[in-house]
Design a protein around this motif. Structure first.
Motif, PDB file in Angstrom:
ATOM      1  N   VAL B 380      15.585 -36.650 -18.510  1.00 38.76           N
ATOM      2  CA  VAL B 380      16.931 -36.368 -19.019  1.00 38.76           C
ATOM      3  C   VAL B 380      17.968 -36.567 -17.912  1.00 38.76           C
ATOM      4  O   VAL B 380      19.082 -37.049 -18.160  1.00 38.76           O
ATOM      5  CB  VAL B 380      16.978 -34.931 -19.588  1.00 38.76           C
ATOM      6  N   TYR B 381      17.575 -36.231 -16.669  1.00 35.01           N
ATOM      7  CA  TYR B 381      18.489 -36.395 -15.529  1.00 35.01           C
ATOM      8  C   TYR B 381      18.907 -37.844 -15.318  1.00 35.01           C
ATOM      9  O   TYR B 381      19.890 -38.104 -14.620  1.00 35.01           O
ATOM     10  CB  TYR B 381      17.874 -35.828 -14.234  1.00 35.01           C
ATOM     11  N   ASP B 382      18.187 -38.805 -15.863  1.00 36.15           N
ATOM     12  CA  ASP B 382      18.592 -40.214 -15.739  1.00 36.15           C
ATOM     13  C   ASP B 382      19.691 -40.584 -16.724  1.00 36.15           C
ATOM     14  O   ASP B 382      20.257 -41.667 -16.628  1.00 36.15           O
ATOM     15  CB  ASP B 382      17.391 -41.133 -15.996  1.00 36.15           C
ATOM     16  N   PHE B 383      19.965 -39.707 -17.667  1.00 33.67           N
ATOM     17  CA  PHE B 383      20.924 -40.041 -18.726  1.00 33.67           C
ATOM     18  C   PHE B 383      22.144 -39.131 -18.710  1.00 33.67           C
ATOM     19  O   PHE B 383      22.930 -39.134 -19.641  1.00 33.67           O
ATOM     20  CB  PHE B 383      20.219 -40.003 -20.081  1.00 33.67           C
ATOM     21  N   ILE B 384      22.262 -38.311 -17.677  1.00 38.86           N
ATOM     22  CA  ILE B 384      23.463 -37.501 -17.506  1.00 38.86           C
ATOM     23  C   ILE B 384      24.104 -37.857 -16.166  1.00 38.86           C
ATOM     24  O   ILE B 384      23.511 -38.550 -15.353  1.00 38.86           O
ATOM     25  CB  ILE B 384      23.158 -35.992 -17.534  1.00 38.86           C
ATOM     26  N   LYS B 385      25.322 -37.401 -15.999  1.00 43.28           N
ATOM     27  CA  LYS B 385      25.970 -37.550 -14.710  1.00 43.28           C
ATOM     28  C   LYS B 385      26.775 -36.296 -14.460  1.00 43.28           C
ATOM     29  O   LYS B 385      27.016 -35.502 -15.370  1.00 43.28           O
ATOM     30  CB  LYS B 385      26.853 -38.794 -14.687  1.00 43.28           C
ATOM     31  N   LYS B 386      27.174 -36.143 -13.225  1.00 41.56           N
ATOM     32  CA  LYS B 386      27.862 -34.927 -12.807  1.00 41.56           C
ATOM     33  C   LYS B 386      29.266 -35.268 -12.339  1.00 41.56           C
ATOM     34  O   LYS B 386      29.492 -36.331 -11.775  1.00 41.56           O
ATOM     35  CB  LYS B 386      27.076 -34.264 -11.677  1.00 41.56           C
ATOM     36  N   SER B 387      30.193 -34.359 -12.567  1.00 41.83           N
ATOM     37  CA  SER B 387      31.535 -34.446 -11.984  1.00 41.83           C
ATOM     38  C   SER B 387      31.777 -33.128 -11.264  1.00 41.83           C
ATOM     39  O   SER B 387      31.561 -32.058 -11.855  1.00 41.83           O
ATOM     40  CB  SER B 387      32.602 -34.609 -13.071  1.00 41.83           C
ATOM     41  N   SER B 388      32.227 -33.190 -10.033  1.00 40.89           N
ATOM     42  CA  SER B 388      32.541 -31.952  -9.325  1.00 40.89           C
ATOM     43  C   SER B 388      33.808 -31.328  -9.896  1.00 40.89           C
ATOM     44  O   SER B 388      34.713 -32.037 -10.326  1.00 40.89           O
ATOM     45  CB  SER B 388      32.761 -32.217  -7.839  1.00 40.89           C
ATOM     46  N   ILE B 389      33.854 -30.009  -9.887  1.00 38.66           N
ATOM     47  CA  ILE B 389      35.029 -29.270 -10.346  1.00 38.66           C
ATOM     48  C   ILE B 389      35.606 -28.517  -9.152  1.00 38.66           C
ATOM     49  O   ILE B 389      34.873 -27.817  -8.441  1.00 38.66           O
ATOM     50  CB  ILE B 389      34.633 -28.251 -11.432  1.00 38.66           C
ATOM     51  N   LEU B 390      36.909 -28.672  -8.927  1.00 36.14           N
ATOM     52  CA  LEU B 390      37.570 -27.949  -7.836  1.00 36.14           C
ATOM     53  C   LEU B 390      38.864 -27.344  -8.362  1.00 36.14           C
ATOM     54  O   LEU B 390      39.639 -28.023  -9.042  1.00 36.14           O
ATOM     55  CB  LEU B 390      37.934 -28.880  -6.682  1.00 36.14           C
ATOM     56  N   SER B 391      39.104 -26.084  -8.025  1.00 35.85           N
ATOM     57  CA  SER B 391      40.373 -25.452  -8.380  1.00 35.85           C
ATOM     58  C   SER B 391      40.746 -24.419  -7.320  1.00 35.85           C
ATOM     59  O   SER B 391      39.981 -23.489  -7.059  1.00 35.85           O
ATOM     60  CB  SER B 391      40.266 -24.789  -9.755  1.00 35.85           C
ATOM     61  N   TYR B 392      41.887 -24.616  -6.673  1.00 39.56           N
ATOM     62  CA  TYR B 392      42.419 -23.654  -5.698  1.00 39.56           C
ATOM     63  C   TYR B 392      43.763 -23.173  -6.217  1.00 39.56           C
ATOM     64  O   TYR B 392      44.527 -23.971  -6.774  1.00 39.56           O
ATOM     65  CB  TYR B 392      42.650 -24.330  -4.337  1.00 39.56           C
ATOM     66  N   ASP B 393      44.063 -21.903  -6.010  1.00 41.12           N
ATOM     67  CA  ASP B 393      45.422 -21.470  -6.329  1.00 41.12           C
ATOM     68  C   ASP B 393      46.299 -21.614  -5.076  1.00 41.12           C
ATOM     69  O   ASP B 393      45.826 -21.987  -3.995  1.00 41.12           O
ATOM     70  CB  ASP B 393      45.436 -20.046  -6.914  1.00 41.12           C
TER      71      ASP B 393
END
Lengths: 426, 426
Positions: B380-393
């Motif tokens: 399954v890991y071959d068919f997904i991808k990741k996006s990093s999430i960043l949030s600073y106030d």
């Protein structure tokens, strides 16, 4: 910057001029270099370093004394910042660690997934004008968090035979000890095939110029590689409340990288679009250090897309699949589910791209040129591999072996069928 | 089969004759085909299918009626087995699902990882003599579990313009609806670049011959690909208690695949080694369907390694990094931590390789030819991808922006520094 009213039926790739054509002259030069290194090992490395990097080396490996000397030459204030960034990067990547698991779908059957780190990894760090110690941290730390036992770094020397001290200091802080003064396709060949003194690796990561990228693609299969990096891009989705000064500054932080870098604004407000364009050129002229590069990037590859609403903005962004996606909109976190393709997502007015490039913790080695449609930021998952675990007892295999034999025979694989049948012959 | 007393100083790769040389004649033919498909689209596909597959098609896409007809022609008993296997494969791969996560390292900061499926995936299924419906299940199900919305299958037609009915039945059971009658490098080109009727994909998976593998490597970068498959191997680690009949049968289930398949026994018992060799040749002569292929594989690529103890056996196995590793030893599960490189691990006397090839659930698309040193089973890991999430106030960015600016300036990136500074100018 070109202003474009978004139209979903237009050929976006043509507009963006993103190119994937390979160049045969470069490939032939790279193949020649790889052959040279395979045949002549270190002698070829010294030869190519002399002819291509204009540096006559007597020793390929960076000594401990050289690393220490470089480290001592870096101001303590910068070392502290590098250490703090390294700590943030380590903390984020530790969240990506995976562990071996097994489960019993029924009594007598165990299935699972065994996790192991890759044994030896090579890290390419570009030299030349732009030297990025942050890239050393971003590439080395996930490998070390994953448990890679043997990590080797290569980077081309200057004409004086030296490596930028900030690079060596970052390597020391990250925990990289084995470093060679080689670059270009010859360095990739040395990592893939080994030489008298350089042990071959299992995977090569890190950005590089077109020769490095072509060599990586060529040795792919013999070793694994990370995604091949192209020109990078930022895409900012901004509503009418966004601050044009911030948006312009963030577009320029991308534009200064490279004349082919792509700064894109997507906005629901034509008015904001105009303000951002004016502000971009104002900032370039006012005080920008790398103004010539930034201006060329903005002129040739800068876009402002005007969209009807945020749904259309995300539709466009997902088509472009930007390396960096900034959301200068109200409640950015609630828009997360609309993001299908992006390397990293920067939420809100106080999360500019450089925060992620240097400091926050997530990786800055991100899929470029639309490859976020199928690839991910560099992460711990790039430095581990999985092995499936299967265990059946006699009774459980006995329950199903005839089905396995029938399936195998339907594929014409008689010995597969017999392998299960022979266990139940008596 | 060659019997070898293991010596860790011997050049193992030379002994095994595993080869990674690219062939320029094949690459040139493949480049020509890719260019043809890029330029002429469907017309090129019809042309190459006529000249290379000797089949004159009027329509590329398999119709619903053709799929239904094929499905109805497969015996119910086989359909039931395929369905049960599909259920097991689905259940295992659901354990690999990953979900988006976020966390707050400190108040005002959110970091995380957003998970999305790849949008469109192409699945290559070989045709010709060996047609493997099991491969359809193994490649399609993980993609569908991952949430891939658009899955397309390509497979070359026979001279009569038909696809093997078991392949179509397996596709129907797995849930694949869009199928084209194309194969070879032309199919890979069509998936990567698209034609008038075939929408381009983001990733191509599935095994194929040397033309398919070369084409996949060539389009890599434009799209993602899975690992390039070479000849496959099984390595059995057996102690003196192992049953030589089982070991021989399992070696032969690998050997019958391909004259270049590699069946390897590693044993602490020289006596067992002799028994297994005798049994291998006895079984070949006695009743094996594909005896000529199996005999050639065993003669040319079969090995029995004699080792001093199990630690040495695992050391050797980790160097070879076999696609399939069988542990015919006491308490195999307790030896798991010794396994560093293997595609799948089959534990004990009643977990033969064909159980995993067809039925148990883990994937049978595994890293071959030593690539288990850096890659994993298809998952399954071959068919997904990741996006990093960043949030600073604002406050959190305010705490660190000067450090970010200093780090950026140390790399000569002025606009990066200014992007954070402009937010705190007033």
């Amino acid at each position: 910057m070109k202003t474009v009213i978004y139209d979903k039926n237009k050929d976006l790739e043509k507009l963006l001029k993103r190119n994937d054509d390979a160049r045969d002259d470069i490939r032939n030069a790279v193949l020649e270099i790889i052959k040279g290194v395979k045949t002549d090992g270190n002698a070829a490395l010294l030869y190519y370093t002399q002819t291509l990097d204009h540096c006559e080396l007597t020793q390929l490996q960076v000594t401990e004394a050289e690393i220490q000397e470089a480290f001592d030459s870096v101001p303590d204030s910068l070392l502290d910042i590098i250490r703090e960034a390294a700590g943030n990067i380590r903390a984020f990547h530790e969240k990506q660690l995976e562990t071996t698991w097994t489960y019993e779908p029924k009594p007598g059957v165990v299935l699972g997934q065994h996790i192991t780190p890759i044994g030896r990894v090579g890290l390419y760090v570009p030299g030349g004008k732009a030297t990025y110690p942050s890239t050393v941290l971003m590439d080395a730390i996930p490998a070390l968090v994953a448990g890679v036992e043997s990590l080797v770094m290569v980077t081309p020397p200057g004409r004086d035979g030296k490596i930028n001290p900030n690079i060596l200091a970052a390597a020391k802080i990250a925990g990289v000890q084995e470093i060679y003064k080689i670059g270009g396709a010859q360095a990739i060949a040395a990592l893939a095939y080994g030489t008298e003194t350089i042990k071959p690796v299992n995977k090569i990561v890190g950005p590089g110029n077109i020769y490095v990228a072509t060599a990586k693609k060529e040795v792919f299969g013999k070793v694994d590689i990370d995604m091949i990096a192209g020109p990078s891009e930022v895409l900012i989705i901004a509503d009418e409340h966004a601050n044009p000064v911030y948006a312009a500054a963030d577009l320029l932080s991308q534009a200064e990288h490279d004349e082919m870098a792509m700064p894109i604004l997507v906005t629901t407000s034509e008015d904001l679009g105009k303000q951002v364009i004016a502000e971009v050129y104002r900032q370039i002229e006012a005080d920008l250090g790398r103004k010539d590069i930034a201006r060329k990037s903005v002129d040739d590859f800068g876009f402002v897309f005007i969209v009807n609403d945020l749904d259309e903005a995300f539709e466009l962004s997902n088509q472009i699949a930007p390396e960096h996606l900034e959301l200068l909109i109200e409640n950015p976190m609630s828009a997360l589910e609309k993001v299908k393709n992006a390397g990293a997502i920067f939420m809100g007015a106080y999360t500019p791209e450089p925060l992620g490039d240097y400091f926050a913790g997530p990786n800055h080695t991100l899929p470029t040129s639309g490859t976020a449609k199928f690839s991910s930021p560099l992460g711990v998952y790039d430095f581990i591999k999985k092995s499936s675990i299967l265990s059946y007892d006699q009774r459980c295999l006995g329950d199903v072996y005839q089905k396995i034999a029938a399936f195998a025979r339907s594929e014409g694989l008689d010995a597969h069928a017999k392998a299960v049948e022979r266990r139940f012959e008596n």
